[in-house]
Scaffold this active site. Structure first.
Site, PDB file in Angstrom:
ATOM      1  N   ASN A 151       0.806  -1.227   0.000  1.00  0.00           N
ATOM      2  CA  ASN A 151       0.000   0.000   0.000  1.00  0.00           C
ATOM      3  C   ASN A 151       0.835   1.271   0.000  1.00  0.00           C
ATOM      4  O   ASN A 151       0.413   2.302  -0.496  1.00  0.00           O
ATOM      5  CB  ASN A 151      -0.968   0.012   1.186  1.00  0.00           C
ATOM      6  CG  ASN A 151      -0.351  -0.488   2.464  1.00  0.00           C
ATOM      7  OD1 ASN A 151       0.230  -1.563   2.493  1.00  0.00           O
ATOM      8  ND2 ASN A 151      -0.454   0.280   3.522  1.00  0.00           N
ATOM      9  N   HIS A 201     -13.588  -0.307  -1.256  1.00  0.00           N
ATOM     10  CA  HIS A 201     -13.310   1.130  -1.334  1.00  0.00           C
ATOM     11  C   HIS A 201     -11.970   1.463  -1.966  1.00  0.00           C
ATOM     12  O   HIS A 201     -11.658   2.635  -2.169  1.00  0.00           O
ATOM     13  CB  HIS A 201     -13.472   1.800   0.044  1.00  0.00           C
ATOM     14  CG  HIS A 201     -12.395   1.525   1.036  1.00  0.00           C
ATOM     15  ND1 HIS A 201     -11.460   2.467   1.374  1.00  0.00           N
ATOM     16  CD2 HIS A 201     -12.111   0.437   1.773  1.00  0.00           C
ATOM     17  CE1 HIS A 201     -10.648   1.962   2.294  1.00  0.00           C
ATOM     18  NE2 HIS A 201     -11.029   0.727   2.557  1.00  0.00           N
ATOM     19  N   THR A 237     -26.405 -10.204   8.105  1.00  0.00           N
ATOM     20  CA  THR A 237     -27.184  -9.795   6.926  1.00  0.00           C
ATOM     21  C   THR A 237     -26.287  -9.013   5.969  1.00  0.00           C
ATOM     22  O   THR A 237     -25.545  -8.121   6.387  1.00  0.00           O
ATOM     23  CB  THR A 237     -28.392  -8.940   7.370  1.00  0.00           C
ATOM     24  OG1 THR A 237     -29.152  -9.721   8.288  1.00  0.00           O
ATOM     25  CG2 THR A 237     -29.260  -8.542   6.188  1.00  0.00           C
ATOM     26  N   CYS A 325       2.142   9.421  13.592  1.00  0.00           N
ATOM     27  CA  CYS A 325       2.395  10.000  14.891  1.00  0.00           C
ATOM     28  C   CYS A 325       2.233   8.924  15.955  1.00  0.00           C
ATOM     29  O   CYS A 325       1.136   8.433  16.181  1.00  0.00           O
ATOM     30  CB  CYS A 325       1.426  11.145  15.129  1.00  0.00           C
ATOM     31  SG  CYS A 325       1.975  12.174  16.460  1.00  0.00           S
TER      32      CYS A 325
HETATM   33  N1  PLP Z   1      -4.547  -4.454   3.199  1.00  0.00           N
HETATM   34  C1  PLP Z   1      -3.963  -3.463   2.523  1.00  0.00           C
HETATM   35  C2  PLP Z   1      -2.740  -3.742   1.718  1.00  0.00           C
HETATM   36  C3  PLP Z   1      -4.495  -2.180   2.599  1.00  0.00           C
HETATM   37  O1  PLP Z   1      -3.891  -1.169   1.946  1.00  0.00           O
HETATM   38  C4  PLP Z   1      -5.639  -1.956   3.392  1.00  0.00           C
HETATM   39  C5  PLP Z   1      -6.187  -0.599   3.555  1.00  0.00           C
HETATM   40  O2  PLP Z   1      -5.497   0.383   3.443  1.00  0.00           O
HETATM   41  C6  PLP Z   1      -6.221  -3.044   4.044  1.00  0.00           C
HETATM   42  C7  PLP Z   1      -5.640  -4.278   3.929  1.00  0.00           C
HETATM   43  C8  PLP Z   1      -7.445  -2.876   4.886  1.00  0.00           C
HETATM   44  O3  PLP Z   1      -8.575  -2.707   4.047  1.00  0.00           O
HETATM   45  P1  PLP Z   1      -9.923  -2.092   4.666  1.00  0.00           P
HETATM   46  O4  PLP Z   1      -9.691  -0.640   4.829  1.00  0.00           O
HETATM   47  O5  PLP Z   1     -10.971  -2.398   3.643  1.00  0.00           O
HETATM   48  O6  PLP Z   1     -10.154  -2.807   5.954  1.00  0.00           O
END
Ligand code: PLP
Length: 396
Positions: A151, A201, A237, A325
């Site tokens: 990420n 998302h 649900t 932080c």
């Molecule tokens: N795994 C990775 C690599 C992510 O970048 C993120 C969110 O930033 C997640 C898991 C967690 O996803 P969620 O925000 O849908 O819980």
């Protein structure tokens, strides 16, 4: 002031097409898909279609998709299910650069249940070493969990190869593909990957919906119990509007991913090359040749990332920093620390993550804004290399 949003690895704008597809499921088609009446039944039909769209994007079968509430739930479920399936296996392999959804579950299994966890190291481009990985696997390894794409840096990991190696060892392989799905092609058909997490998302669906791919015939234990939804694999649900939206987002990704990634990468490269060439003392974090097409993580030496972000925010630009932080002090992210990025650079890292909604004009605006902005900050920094002009006028 216009907002220039370049923080799409944090979350994405819901695509208007996705939003339109999900709207009826709030006020008109609000039935419960588990109800026996036709009103609920038609929602069940929509969920079936959504599941097929997700499966098409991943090239798996629809019944291998379990809808969840988010990527974190999918990640936690994967680890939980694997250790339930093999209670005698007490070892887990993962990396130091995983998302906290994986790291915190592994850490608590270590602390609370005495599991042994091997955290694979990376080199300073954030790359893994396959020999170190092979050596880490043991007879009692219950699961390997390695992200498809990081990420923060966008680095893509060789998960297909790593999954094959795990299979030879008789070990389950999970990949957190939350950042990869919708950005790079994924084909689970002839793959050795057993489980894969994704999150709505991150690919232009709303927050609060995710999915876990679980290969057919794999032993599976639900993380949430108390209902027969999702074939008894995830109680609760269903978030029907969210699931329909996720299905639509996956359909859009399947139709446009290839063309879109070329456009997004061209914008990202223009941004990245422009920043690196016009601002002195900048470095690229991550594996330049093997990353997501939308992500660029750049360190601005001798400046705090959080301060840069504040100034960018004032100019209407949203991105994120590689510092967090913690206990009152700014700590470089665990990913940059694991990579061994020197502290003066790790502190000044900014992640730009683009999407289909960014434009060339936005990139040009960022390229005009950043050089004077960083110059101003460096004049104030005690560590600065750009101290040609005093930060404040000296009294005469
Ligand atoms: N795994 C990775 C690599 C992510 O970048 C993120 C969110 O930033 C997640 C898991 C967690 O996803 P969620 O925000 O849908 O819980």
């Amino acid at each position: 002031m216009k907002t220039i949003y370049m923080d799409n690895n944090a979350t994405t704008q819901v695509d208007p097409v996705v939003f339109e597809a999900s709207k009826p499921f709030f006020t008109q088609l609000y039935g419960n898909p588990s109800s026996s009446h036709r009103f609920g039944g038609q929602v069940g039909v929509a969920l079936k279609k959504a599941r097929e769209h997700v499966a098409t994007l991943l090239n798996c079968t629809a019944n291998e998709i379990i809808f969840t509430s988010c990527g974190s739930e999918s990640d936690n479920t994967a680890i939980y299910s694997a250790i339930k399936a093999f209670p005698q296996k007490r070892h887990i392999v993962t990396t130091r650069v995983e998302h906290p959804a994986i790291l915190s579950r592994c850490n608590s299994l270590k602390k609370e249940k005495n599991y042994e966890v091997t955290y694979l190291e990376t080199d300073w481009h954030g790359r893994l070493d396959l020999d170190e990985y092979r050596n880490a696997l043991r007879n009692d390894t219950a699961i390997v969990s390695i992200m498809w794409a990081n990420n923060e840096t966008g680095n893509i990991y060789p998960v297909e190869e790593m999954a094959r190696i795990a299979k030879e060892n008789g070990t389950l392989f999970h990949t957190d593909a939350v950042q990869a799905v919708g950005k790079v092609a994924i084909d689970l058909h002839d793959s050795a990957i057993d489980m894969l997490s994704l999150s709505g998302h991150k690919l232009h669906a709303p927050k609060g919906v995710g999915a876990l791919f679980v290969r057919n015939a794999l032993p599976f234990s639900p993380f949430l119990t108390g209902g027969q939804q999702e074939g008894g694999r995830r109680a609760g649900t269903e978030n029907t509007s969210g699931i329909v939206a996720l299905g639509k987002a996956c359909q859009l990704a399947a139709d446009h991913l290839e063309a879109e990634s070329v456009v997004v990468q061209a914008l990202r490269d223009k941004l990245e090359n422009g920043l690196l060439s016009t601002i002195p003392d900048t470095i690229l974090n991550g594996d330049k040749d093997n990353r997501l097409p939308n992500t660029s993580n750049i360190s601005f030496g001798s400046v705090e990332g959080e301060t840069i972000l504040l100034m960018m925010d004032q100019a209407g630009i949203c991105a994120s920093s590689g510092s967090a932080c913690a206990s009152g002090s700014l700590e470089p992210s665990h990913v940059l620390r694991a990579m061994g990025v020197p502290l003066t650079f790790a502190h000044g890292s900014i992640r730009f993550s683009l999407s289909r909604f960014n434009t060339e004009e936005e990139v040009d605006f960022v390229l005009e804004t950043m050089p004077p902005l960083t110059k101003r900050l460096r004049k104030l920094s005690p560590l600065s290399v750009e101290k040609d002009i005093p930060a404040t006028p000296t009294p005469s």
